[in-house]
Structures are given as structure tokens and as C-alpha cells.
Design a protein around this motif. Structure first.
Motif, short mmCIF file in Angstrom:
data_model
loop_
_atom_site.label_atom_id
_atom_site.label_comp_id
_atom_site.label_asym_id
_atom_site.label_seq_id
_atom_site.Cartn_x
_atom_site.Cartn_y
_atom_site.Cartn_z
N ARG A 61 34.70 40.12 24.76
CA ARG A 61 35.18 39.48 25.99
C ARG A 61 36.34 38.56 25.70
N GLU A 119 36.80 42.47 36.02
CA GLU A 119 36.06 42.01 37.21
C GLU A 119 35.97 40.48 37.23
N GLU A 120 35.65 39.90 36.09
CA GLU A 120 35.59 38.43 36.00
C GLU A 120 36.94 37.80 36.30
#
Length: 100
Positions: A58, A10-11
């Protein structure tokens, strides 16, 4: 990280949509927030999720996805979404409803 988990895809997609929409190639496309969020949502529906719970996770996922082939693969889905939303913008329906 604001939540206990995030979808790294999404980022990445949100950043790439913002970047692509500022280029000359898409200058004729609508850049309103509704169209941008529709492009992001449509792109994400055609890409796998990559949820993580730590900053280290991440970083690892971003490194895994940051290859030439993966960038091309992600961009292809975003570009397709840009053209679909450009052809069928939803903001136009909202404006018509508000005008009458």
C-alpha cells in the motif's frame, strides 16, 4: 487493513472526493452520500485498479501514485465525475419515487 487485499486507488479517490467536495469550487454541488458514492464509483470506473495485500505494498503504491502528473490525472477524472453526477444526480429519482 480489514481485508486481505485493498484497492489503493479506491482509498485515494474517496479521500480526494471528500476533499474536493468541501472546497468552494463545488459548493453548489450536492454533497449527499448517494452523490458522493456515485462520484467515487464513476471515477474508479475510469481509473486503473491498484490492489495490494500488505501495508508495505500500500505504501509503495501510494508513493508511486503521489506524483504531480498522477495527481492531476486522477483529479481530472474525479472532476469530470463530479460534473456528470451534478448534471444527472440519481438521488433525485429516488426522492421522486418515494414521494408518489
Amino acid at each position: 487493513m480489514d481485508r486481505d487485499y485493498i484497492n489503493v486507488m479506491e482509498e485515494i479517490v474517496a479521500a480526494l472526493v471528500q476533499f474536493l467536495m468541501t472546497g468552494t469550487e463545488y459548493q453548489t454541488f450536492c454533497k449527499c452520500s448517494k452523490c458522493k458514492t456515485d462520484i467515487i464509483a464513476l471515477s474508479l470506473n475510469n481509473l486503473p485498479n491498484h490492489y495490494v495485500t500488505t501495508a508495505e505494498g500500500r505504501k509503495r503504491v501510494i508513493e508511486q501514485l503521489n506524483t504531480s502528473d498522477n495527481r492531476k490525472w486522477i483529479n481530472k477524472r474525479i472532476i469530470k465525475a463530479i460534473h456528470v453526477v451534478g448534471k444527472y444526480p440519481q438521488h433525485a429519482e429516488e426522492k421522486k419515487i418515494n414521494v408518489t
